[in-house]
Write a protein that holds these residues in place. Structure first.
Motif, PDB file in Angstrom:
ATOM      1  N   HIS A   1       0.763  -1.205   0.027  1.00 13.01           N
ATOM      2  CA  HIS A   1       0.057   0.161  -0.091  1.00 13.01           C
ATOM      3  C   HIS A   1       0.883   1.306   0.090  1.00 13.01           C
ATOM      4  O   HIS A   1       0.394   2.443   0.106  1.00 13.01           O
TER       5      HIS A   1
ATOM      6  N   ARG B   1       1.386   2.699  -5.140  1.00 13.07           N
ATOM      7  CA  ARG B   1       0.103   3.292  -5.735  1.00 13.07           C
ATOM      8  C   ARG B   1       0.472   4.175  -6.835  1.00 13.07           C
ATOM      9  O   ARG B   1      -0.705   4.177  -7.563  1.00 13.07           O
TER      10      ARG B   1
ATOM     11  N   ARG C   1      -2.066   2.544   3.812  1.00 12.58           N
ATOM     12  CA  ARG C   1      -3.555   2.310   2.865  1.00 12.58           C
ATOM     13  C   ARG C   1      -4.436   3.449   3.214  1.00 12.58           C
ATOM     14  O   ARG C   1      -4.782   3.952   4.141  1.00 12.58           O
ATOM     15  N   PRO C   2      -4.587   3.985   2.041  1.00 15.06           N
ATOM     16  CA  PRO C   2      -5.699   5.263   1.944  1.00 15.06           C
ATOM     17  C   PRO C   2      -6.982   4.670   2.666  1.00 15.06           C
ATOM     18  O   PRO C   2      -7.608   3.345   2.529  1.00 15.06           O
ATOM     19  N   SER C   3      -8.068   5.593   3.101  1.00 16.76           N
ATOM     20  CA  SER C   3      -9.151   5.219   3.508  1.00 16.76           C
ATOM     21  C   SER C   3     -10.264   4.581   2.637  1.00 16.76           C
ATOM     22  O   SER C   3     -11.371   4.123   2.901  1.00 16.76           O
ATOM     23  N   TYR C   4      -9.980   4.890   1.068  1.00 21.92           N
ATOM     24  CA  TYR C   4     -10.922   4.477   0.366  1.00 21.92           C
ATOM     25  C   TYR C   4     -11.194   3.125  -0.117  1.00 21.92           C
ATOM     26  O   TYR C   4     -12.017   3.057  -0.906  1.00 21.92           O
ATOM     27  N   TYR C   5     -10.491   2.399   0.412  1.00 23.45           N
ATOM     28  CA  TYR C   5     -10.663   0.972   0.217  1.00 23.45           C
ATOM     29  C   TYR C   5      -9.873   0.217   1.485  1.00 23.45           C
ATOM     30  O   TYR C   5      -9.159   0.593   2.175  1.00 23.45           O
ATOM     31  N   CYS C   6     -10.397  -0.989   1.449  1.00 33.22           N
ATOM     32  CA  CYS C   6      -9.877  -2.052   2.291  1.00 33.22           C
ATOM     33  C   CYS C   6     -10.045  -3.623   1.920  1.00 33.22           C
ATOM     34  O   CYS C   6     -10.889  -3.652   1.081  1.00 33.22           O
TER      35      CYS C   6
END
Length: 138
Positions: free
Chosen positions: A28, A33, A112-117
Motif C-alpha cells: 500500500h 500506488r 493504506r488510504p481510507s477509500y479501500y480495504c
C-alpha cells in the motif's frame, strides 16, 4: 512453488519464473500506488527468473533497496527487484494460470488510504516495521 510463464501486453517481453510463491503480498506504499494507480499485488518469484526481450525492459531505481522494471513498448509493469538479494516480486496478474493464490501479507498497512480495504485476514507490516527491515538492506 509453481513454475509459470507470462508476457507483457504487447509480447515484447517474455517471462519464465521457476519458483512462484502462490501466497501473494499487497503493498500500500505511496510509491506502489503511484506506479500502478492502486496497491501492488505481487507474487514472490525468487531469483530464478528469465526474460526474453530484455532490450524492451526499462529499469527504474525506485528506492535505495529496490528497482522496478517495465516494458518500454507497452508500459506493462514487470517486476519489483530487491537489490541486495536479486529477488523478484512480480504482478500477480501477469500469471493468469497460477492456481491456489492466497493473499498472505499487506505491506505499509498504515499507509493504506481510507477509500479501500480488504476483508482478507493477513499479516500486516507498518511503515516503521518495513523501514526497520530494509535498514539492513541499504
Amino acid at each position: 512453488m509453481s513454475h509459470s510463464e507470462a508476457s507483457c501486453l504487447c509480447g515484447a517481453v517474455k517471462i519464465m519464473a521457476a519458483e512462484i510463491n502462490p501466497k501473494f503480498t499487497v503493498c500500500h506504499c505511496q510509491s506502489c500506488r503511484t506506479w500502478g494507480g492502486a496497491p501492488f499485488f505481487a507474487v514472490q518469484c525468487g531469483t530464478k527468473v528469465e526474460f526474453k526481450g530484455e532490450e524492451s525492459i526499462k529499469i527504474y531505481q525506485s528506492s535505495p533497496w529496490a528497482s522496478r522494471g517495465f516494458c518500454c513498448e507497452c508500459g506493462t509493469h514487470l517486476f519489483y527487484k530487491v537489490k541486495k538479494t536479486g529477488e523478484y516480486n512480480m504482478p500477480v496478474g501477469l500469471f493468469s494460470a497460477l492456481k491456489g493464490l492466497k493473499m498472505e501479507m499487506q505491506y505499509f498497512s498504515d499507509a493504506r488510504p481510507s477509500y479501500y480495504c480488504f476483508t482478507n485476514e493477513t499479516q500486516q507490516m507498518t511503515t516503521a516495521e518495513i523501514m526497520a527491515y530494509f535498514a539492513k538492506e541499504m
